[in-house]
Design a protein around this motif. Structure first.
Motif, PDB file in Angstrom:
ATOM      1  N   UNK A  28       0.785  -1.238   0.237  1.00 17.04           N
ATOM      2  CA  UNK A  28       0.015  -0.051   0.125  1.00 17.04           C
ATOM      3  C   UNK A  28       0.824   1.360   0.075  1.00 17.04           C
ATOM      4  N   UNK A  29       0.080   2.317  -0.418  1.00 16.10           N
ATOM      5  CA  UNK A  29       0.749   3.676  -0.261  1.00 16.10           C
ATOM      6  C   UNK A  29      -0.174   4.876   0.307  1.00 16.10           C
ATOM      7  N   UNK A  30       0.224   5.701   1.022  1.00 15.04           N
ATOM      8  CA  UNK A  30      -0.613   6.664   1.512  1.00 15.04           C
ATOM      9  C   UNK A  30       0.298   7.815   1.917  1.00 15.04           C
ATOM     10  N   UNK A  31      -0.679   9.012   2.307  1.00 13.23           N
ATOM     11  CA  UNK A  31       0.125  10.110   2.444  1.00 13.23           C
ATOM     12  C   UNK A  31      -0.091  10.098   3.764  1.00 13.23           C
ATOM     13  N   UNK A  32       0.968  10.585   4.859  1.00 12.23           N
ATOM     14  CA  UNK A  32       1.210  10.660   6.588  1.00 12.23           C
ATOM     15  C   UNK A  32       1.325  12.002   6.667  1.00 12.23           C
ATOM     16  N   UNK A  33       0.682  12.604   7.408  1.00  2.73           N
ATOM     17  CA  UNK A  33       1.000  13.849   8.183  1.00  2.73           C
ATOM     18  C   UNK A  33       2.137  13.652   9.213  1.00  2.73           C
ATOM     19  N   UNK A  34       3.210  14.014   9.188  1.00  2.00           N
ATOM     20  CA  UNK A  34       4.413  13.703  10.279  1.00  2.00           C
ATOM     21  C   UNK A  34       4.699  15.248  11.073  1.00  2.00           C
ATOM     22  N   UNK A  35       4.455  15.080  12.276  1.00  2.00           N
ATOM     23  CA  UNK A  35       4.610  16.283  13.125  1.00  2.00           C
ATOM     24  C   UNK A  35       6.119  16.509  13.608  1.00  2.00           C
ATOM     25  N   UNK A  36       6.757  17.836  13.341  1.00  2.00           N
ATOM     26  CA  UNK A  36       8.131  18.182  13.466  1.00  2.00           C
ATOM     27  C   UNK A  36       7.900  19.568  14.295  1.00  2.00           C
ATOM     28  N   UNK A  37       8.713  19.564  15.273  1.00  2.00           N
ATOM     29  CA  UNK A  37       9.158  21.019  15.754  1.00  2.00           C
ATOM     30  C   UNK A  37      10.368  21.819  14.833  1.00  2.00           C
ATOM     31  N   UNK A  38      10.436  22.979  15.116  1.00  2.00           N
ATOM     32  CA  UNK A  38      11.609  23.690  14.344  1.00  2.00           C
ATOM     33  C   UNK A  38      12.965  22.958  14.468  1.00  2.00           C
ATOM     34  N   UNK A  39      13.061  22.421  15.842  1.00  2.00           N
ATOM     35  CA  UNK A  39      14.494  21.907  16.168  1.00  2.00           C
ATOM     36  C   UNK A  39      14.514  20.371  15.363  1.00  2.00           C
ATOM     37  N   UNK A  40      13.174  19.697  15.513  1.00  2.00           N
ATOM     38  CA  UNK A  40      13.327  18.406  14.859  1.00  2.00           C
ATOM     39  C   UNK A  40      13.607  18.591  13.345  1.00  2.00           C
ATOM     40  N   UNK A  41      13.030  19.573  12.606  1.00  2.00           N
ATOM     41  CA  UNK A  41      13.121  19.555  11.178  1.00  2.00           C
ATOM     42  C   UNK A  41      14.505  19.985  11.015  1.00  2.00           C
ATOM     43  N   UNK A  42      14.924  20.818  11.811  1.00  2.00           N
ATOM     44  CA  UNK A  42      16.259  21.344  11.575  1.00  2.00           C
ATOM     45  C   UNK A  42      17.173  20.055  11.553  1.00  2.00           C
ATOM     46  N   UNK A  43      17.128  19.137  12.499  1.00  2.00           N
ATOM     47  CA  UNK A  43      17.926  17.897  12.576  1.00  2.00           C
ATOM     48  C   UNK A  43      17.498  16.830  11.366  1.00  2.00           C
ATOM     49  N   UNK A  44      16.416  16.874  11.083  1.00  2.00           N
ATOM     50  CA  UNK A  44      15.970  16.101   9.816  1.00  2.00           C
ATOM     51  C   UNK A  44      16.575  16.463   8.534  1.00  2.00           C
ATOM     52  N   UNK A  45      16.469  17.739   8.302  1.00  2.00           N
ATOM     53  CA  UNK A  45      17.388  18.335   7.255  1.00  2.00           C
ATOM     54  C   UNK A  45      18.666  18.254   7.265  1.00  2.00           C
ATOM     55  N   UNK A  46      19.465  18.360   8.401  1.00  2.00           N
ATOM     56  CA  UNK A  46      20.944  18.277   8.706  1.00  2.00           C
ATOM     57  C   UNK A  46      21.169  16.953   8.364  1.00  2.00           C
ATOM     58  N   UNK A  47      20.418  15.841   8.529  1.00  2.00           N
ATOM     59  CA  UNK A  47      20.790  14.355   8.410  1.00  2.00           C
ATOM     60  C   UNK A  47      20.533  13.926   6.990  1.00  2.00           C
ATOM     61  N   UNK A  48      19.362  14.397   6.375  1.00  2.00           N
ATOM     62  CA  UNK A  48      18.717  13.816   5.357  1.00  2.00           C
ATOM     63  C   UNK A  48      19.565  14.496   4.158  1.00  2.00           C
ATOM     64  N   UNK A  49      19.900  15.828   4.305  1.00  2.00           N
ATOM     65  CA  UNK A  49      20.596  16.492   3.235  1.00  2.00           C
ATOM     66  C   UNK A  49      22.201  16.378   3.297  1.00  2.00           C
TER      67      UNK A  49
END
Length: 101
Positions: free
Chosen positions: A36-57
């Motif tokens: 299956x496939x679907x769209x999921x909303x994932x909650x982030x804070x500014x700090x967690x999004x910053x960390x995600x971008x730092x790791x993923x990029x």
């Protein structure tokens, strides 16, 4: 925890389109029980999004320590200007449940 239970527990109000395919097969000739496939909303804070971008990029892996610090400062300043403290990011999720031979 199974992927189905994780999704049920962590999904927020979003447009979910989960489709089940029985008796399919993958290219590895492994019986596929469901997919299956679907769209999921994932909650982030500014700090967690910053960390995600730092790791993923690859920021942390490709820049010097000083450059990472400068990037983080600039990115957090941008997030403070354009994003609330908590926000949802839509993710496309694709899963397949396989049966081991």
């Amino acid at each position: 925890m199974s992927i189905r239970n994780y999704i049920k527990k962590n999904r927020r109000q979003s447009s979910i389109a989960y489709s089940t395919i029985c008796s399919g097969a993958t290219s590895l000739n492994t019986p596929q029980l469901a997919a299956g496939s679907f769209i999921l909303e994932i909650l982030f804070t500014r700090e967690s999004w910053n960390g995600r971008m730092k790791a993923c990029r690859g920021i942390g892996a490709s820049l010097t320590e000083k450059e990472v610090s400068m990037w983080e400062q600039e990115h957090m300043t941008l997030l403070e200007q354009i994003a609330p403290n908590e926000f949802d990011i839509l993710h496309y999720i694709a899963i397949a449940e396989l049966k081991k031979h």
